[in-house]
Design a protein around this motif. Structure first.
Motif, PDB file in Angstrom:
ATOM      1  N   LEU A   1      -8.283  11.456 -16.736  1.00  0.00           N
ATOM      2  CA  LEU A   1      -9.255  10.361 -16.655  1.00  0.00           C
ATOM      3  C   LEU A   1      -8.563   9.005 -16.622  1.00  0.00           C
ATOM      4  N   VAL A   2      -7.490   8.865 -17.404  1.00  0.00           N
ATOM      5  CA  VAL A   2      -6.759   7.592 -17.413  1.00  0.00           C
ATOM      6  C   VAL A   2      -6.132   7.326 -16.049  1.00  0.00           C
ATOM      7  N   ILE A   3      -5.498   8.329 -15.463  1.00  0.00           N
ATOM      8  CA  ILE A   3      -4.878   8.146 -14.138  1.00  0.00           C
ATOM      9  C   ILE A   3      -5.940   7.804 -13.097  1.00  0.00           C
ATOM     10  N   ASN A   4      -7.078   8.484 -13.141  1.00  0.00           N
ATOM     11  CA  ASN A   4      -8.149   8.189 -12.184  1.00  0.00           C
ATOM     12  C   ASN A   4      -8.672   6.772 -12.360  1.00  0.00           C
ATOM     13  N   ALA A   5      -8.833   6.327 -13.623  1.00  0.00           N
ATOM     14  CA  ALA A   5      -9.349   4.980 -13.873  1.00  0.00           C
ATOM     15  C   ALA A   5      -8.387   3.915 -13.350  1.00  0.00           C
ATOM     16  N   ILE A   6      -7.084   4.106 -13.611  1.00  0.00           N
ATOM     17  CA  ILE A   6      -6.104   3.134 -13.123  1.00  0.00           C
ATOM     18  C   ILE A   6      -6.062   3.120 -11.607  1.00  0.00           C
ATOM     19  N   MET A   7      -6.133   4.290 -10.985  1.00  0.00           N
ATOM     20  CA  MET A   7      -6.092   4.371  -9.532  1.00  0.00           C
ATOM     21  C   MET A   7      -7.299   3.672  -8.909  1.00  0.00           C
ATOM     22  N   LEU A   8      -8.497   3.946  -9.430  1.00  0.00           N
ATOM     23  CA  LEU A   8      -9.699   3.316  -8.882  1.00  0.00           C
ATOM     24  C   LEU A   8      -9.674   1.804  -9.097  1.00  0.00           C
ATOM     25  N   GLY A   9      -9.203   1.373 -10.285  1.00  0.00           N
ATOM     26  CA  GLY A   9      -9.126  -0.061 -10.545  1.00  0.00           C
ATOM     27  C   GLY A   9      -8.155  -0.755  -9.607  1.00  0.00           C
ATOM     28  N   CYS A  10      -6.985  -0.160  -9.373  1.00  0.00           N
ATOM     29  CA  CYS A  10      -6.004  -0.764  -8.479  1.00  0.00           C
ATOM     30  C   CYS A  10      -6.510  -0.815  -7.038  1.00  0.00           C
ATOM     31  N   ILE A  11      -7.135   0.268  -6.590  1.00  0.00           N
ATOM     32  CA  ILE A  11      -7.651   0.293  -5.217  1.00  0.00           C
ATOM     33  C   ILE A  11      -8.743  -0.756  -5.042  1.00  0.00           C
TER      34      ILE A  11
ATOM     35  N   TRP B   1       0.806  -1.219   0.000  1.00  0.00           N
ATOM     36  CA  TRP B   1       0.000   0.000   0.000  1.00  0.00           C
ATOM     37  C   TRP B   1       0.841   1.271   0.000  1.00  0.00           C
ATOM     38  N   PRO B   2       1.873   1.407   0.833  1.00  0.00           N
ATOM     39  CA  PRO B   2       2.669   2.656   0.789  1.00  0.00           C
ATOM     40  C   PRO B   2       3.287   2.918  -0.577  1.00  0.00           C
ATOM     41  N   HIS B   3       3.786   1.870  -1.225  1.00  0.00           N
ATOM     42  CA  HIS B   3       4.390   2.051  -2.550  1.00  0.00           C
ATOM     43  C   HIS B   3       3.334   2.428  -3.587  1.00  0.00           C
ATOM     44  N   THR B   4       2.155   1.795  -3.511  1.00  0.00           N
ATOM     45  CA  THR B   4       1.098   2.121  -4.468  1.00  0.00           C
ATOM     46  C   THR B   4       0.634   3.559  -4.307  1.00  0.00           C
ATOM     47  N   LEU B   5       0.407   3.992  -3.063  1.00  0.00           N
ATOM     48  CA  LEU B   5      -0.034   5.370  -2.830  1.00  0.00           C
ATOM     49  C   LEU B   5       1.045   6.375  -3.242  1.00  0.00           C
ATOM     50  N   LEU B   6       2.311   6.030  -3.026  1.00  0.00           N
ATOM     51  CA  LEU B   6       3.392   6.921  -3.444  1.00  0.00           C
ATOM     52  C   LEU B   6       3.428   7.064  -4.962  1.00  0.00           C
ATOM     53  N   ILE B   7       3.227   5.978  -5.677  1.00  0.00           N
ATOM     54  CA  ILE B   7       3.245   6.032  -7.142  1.00  0.00           C
ATOM     55  C   ILE B   7       2.101   6.882  -7.668  1.00  0.00           C
ATOM     56  N   PHE B   8       0.912   6.714  -7.100  1.00  0.00           N
ATOM     57  CA  PHE B   8      -0.226   7.502  -7.566  1.00  0.00           C
ATOM     58  C   PHE B   8      -0.060   8.977  -7.221  1.00  0.00           C
ATOM     59  N   THR B   9       0.461   9.258  -6.043  1.00  0.00           N
ATOM     60  CA  THR B   9       0.691  10.662  -5.679  1.00  0.00           C
ATOM     61  C   THR B   9       1.691  11.312  -6.617  1.00  0.00           C
ATOM     62  N   MET B  10       2.780  10.601  -6.915  1.00  0.00           N
ATOM     63  CA  MET B  10       3.772  11.144  -7.835  1.00  0.00           C
ATOM     64  C   MET B  10       3.221  11.256  -9.253  1.00  0.00           C
TER      65      MET B  10
ATOM     66  N   ALA C   1       0.013  29.178 -13.534  1.00  0.00           N
ATOM     67  CA  ALA C   1      -0.139  28.131 -14.547  1.00  0.00           C
ATOM     68  C   ALA C   1      -0.280  26.756 -13.884  1.00  0.00           C
ATOM     69  N   PHE C   2       0.460  26.528 -12.806  1.00  0.00           N
ATOM     70  CA  PHE C   2       0.343  25.257 -12.077  1.00  0.00           C
ATOM     71  C   PHE C   2      -1.036  25.122 -11.433  1.00  0.00           C
ATOM     72  N   LEU C   3      -1.551  26.195 -10.857  1.00  0.00           N
ATOM     73  CA  LEU C   3      -2.897  26.156 -10.277  1.00  0.00           C
ATOM     74  C   LEU C   3      -3.945  25.891 -11.347  1.00  0.00           C
ATOM     75  N   PHE C   4      -3.769  26.492 -12.517  1.00  0.00           N
ATOM     76  CA  PHE C   4      -4.716  26.249 -13.603  1.00  0.00           C
ATOM     77  C   PHE C   4      -4.648  24.797 -14.072  1.00  0.00           C
ATOM     78  N   SER C   5      -3.432  24.191 -14.067  1.00  0.00           N
ATOM     79  CA  SER C   5      -3.288  22.781 -14.433  1.00  0.00           C
ATOM     80  C   SER C   5      -4.060  21.878 -13.480  1.00  0.00           C
ATOM     81  N   ILE C   6      -3.998  22.193 -12.180  1.00  0.00           N
ATOM     82  CA  ILE C   6      -4.754  21.404 -11.201  1.00  0.00           C
ATOM     83  C   ILE C   6      -6.251  21.569 -11.430  1.00  0.00           C
ATOM     84  N   GLU C   7      -6.698  22.788 -11.693  1.00  0.00           N
ATOM     85  CA  GLU C   7      -8.116  23.034 -11.909  1.00  0.00           C
ATOM     86  C   GLU C   7      -8.640  22.262 -13.123  1.00  0.00           C
ATOM     87  N   VAL C   8      -7.831  22.204 -14.187  1.00  0.00           N
ATOM     88  CA  VAL C   8      -8.268  21.501 -15.390  1.00  0.00           C
ATOM     89  C   VAL C   8      -8.372  20.005 -15.140  1.00  0.00           C
ATOM     90  N   GLN C   9      -7.366  19.403 -14.480  1.00  0.00           N
ATOM     91  CA  GLN C   9      -7.301  17.947 -14.369  1.00  0.00           C
ATOM     92  C   GLN C   9      -8.289  17.396 -13.350  1.00  0.00           C
TER      93      GLN C   9
END
Length: 344
Positions: A145-155, A42-51, A108-116
């Motif tokens: 969407l791809v990152i969210n789908a992989i994260m939800l599937g793995c969890i 779990w720690p490694h999986t959460l670290l990978i998704f956070t990164m 620009a970084f804040l706008f990137s977070i808002e978009v994703q």
């Protein structure tokens, strides 16, 4: 001096005691990324998704900053901050930025977070001035969407893994050898703590021991299947209540020449029990495993009854699940017992 106890091949909790070393083809794990992520802790999986999220936000933040820099939005925003009056003139002059309210990499970084993550605070927005900005907006949404789908599937897969259900499938701590129907039998008890059943449950046993062939080849972990006795036929069991699973020690059994005197001298003997079935509520196939070494096999003992009828229903007392009692049992091998019967 007592001989050192051999290492288990399968632990009492079902974990396989095997270490994989010197694997040269590490790239094969990357060919199945999803299974690799599910197998991680779990720690490694959460670290990978956070990164993954942070790297994607930083990457697209840099892209948005480069778009604004190339279009001149940063210079115009700087002039607006210095002289608001000039900003009014600039607006009247018809300057339209690619993304409004971007004047530094931080914005620009804040706008990137808002978009994703689809958080709209209303301060920044994409205009129709730059087709490249619209294309980047589409790409970032797809990547998010791809990152969210992989994260939800793995969890989901990690929380619903088969070994989670196997935690409530229990085996007796000791196995026993005693007479049943006039024949020596190896017996153990298995039970399910949950009310939801295991469908099409099957159970099988193997003997793992060190052997040597006639040609001198040494097999350190030779696996030999041993036959289970089931009145229904096959290995399928109806695990609605704890059952005593037994194996008749006959001439085809690896335990045919074992007696109570030499039982504990077989340090290389290990009997593995594997229970498989489909979880009724989820439809996922699960497997529970355990093993018994020679010093965990009790000769001349029998499991006490734990199922009783009370108030029109059957009650199971799990406090006596592993309890045994002594019973009269011949102190000889199954081979000697059959020879004595044939003589009589």
């Amino acid at each position: 001096r007592a001989r050192e106890r051999r290492a288990r091949f399968v632990g009492k909790n079902g974990a396989c005691n095997v270490a994989h070393k010197n694997i040269r083809e590490q790239g094969r794990f990357l060919q199945d990324v999803f299974t690799t992520l599910v197998d991680l802790k779990w720690p490694h999986t959460l670290l990978i998704f956070t990164m993954s999220f942070l790297c994607s936000w930083l990457l697209f933040g840099m892209v948005w900053w480069l778009i604004a820099f190339a279009h001149g939005d940063l210079d115009h925003s700087t002039r607006l901050q210095r002289d608001p009056t000039e900003g009014a003139v600039g607006s009247a002059a018809g300057f339209v930025p690619c993304v409004t309210s971007i004047h530094s990499f931080t914005s620009a970084f804040l706008f990137s977070i808002e978009v994703q993550v689809t958080i709209g605070f209303g301060g920044r927005m994409v205009t129709e001035e730059c087709p490249a900005a619209i294309l980047v907006l589409i790409v970032q949404n797809i990547v998010g969407l791809v990152i969210n789908a992989i994260m939800l599937g793995c969890i989901f897969m990690k929380t619903s893994q088969a070994h989670r259900r196997a935690e409530t499938l229990i085996f007796s701590k000791h196995a026993v050898i005693a007479l049943r129907e006039g024949r020596l039998c190896f017996m153990l008890r298995v039970g399910d703590l949950r009310k939801s059943m295991i469908i099409s449950a099957t159970i099988r046993m193997q003997v793992v021991k060190k052997t040597a062939s006639l040609e001198g080849e040494v097999v350190p972990l030779n696996q030999i299947d041993i036959q289970m006795e089931n009145p229904v036929g096959g290995n399928s069991i109806f695990l609605v209540s704890p059952l005593i699973i037994y194996h008749v020690i006959d001439k085809n059994s690896p335990l045919y020449d074992i007696s109570p005197m030499n039982l504990h001298h077989h340090e290389d003997l290990e009997i593995i029990v594997i229970l498989e079935g489909v979880v009724e509520t989820t439809g996922i196939t699960t497997q529970a495993r355990t093993s018994y070494l020679a010093d965990e096999i009790l000769w001349g003992q029998r499991f006490v009854p734990i199922v009783a009828e009370e108030d029109g229903r059957y009650s199971v007392d799990y406090s006596k699940f592993g309890n045994t009692v002594k019973v009269p049992t011949p102190s000889c091998t199954a081979r000697q017992l059959e020879e004595d019967k044939s003589i009589m």
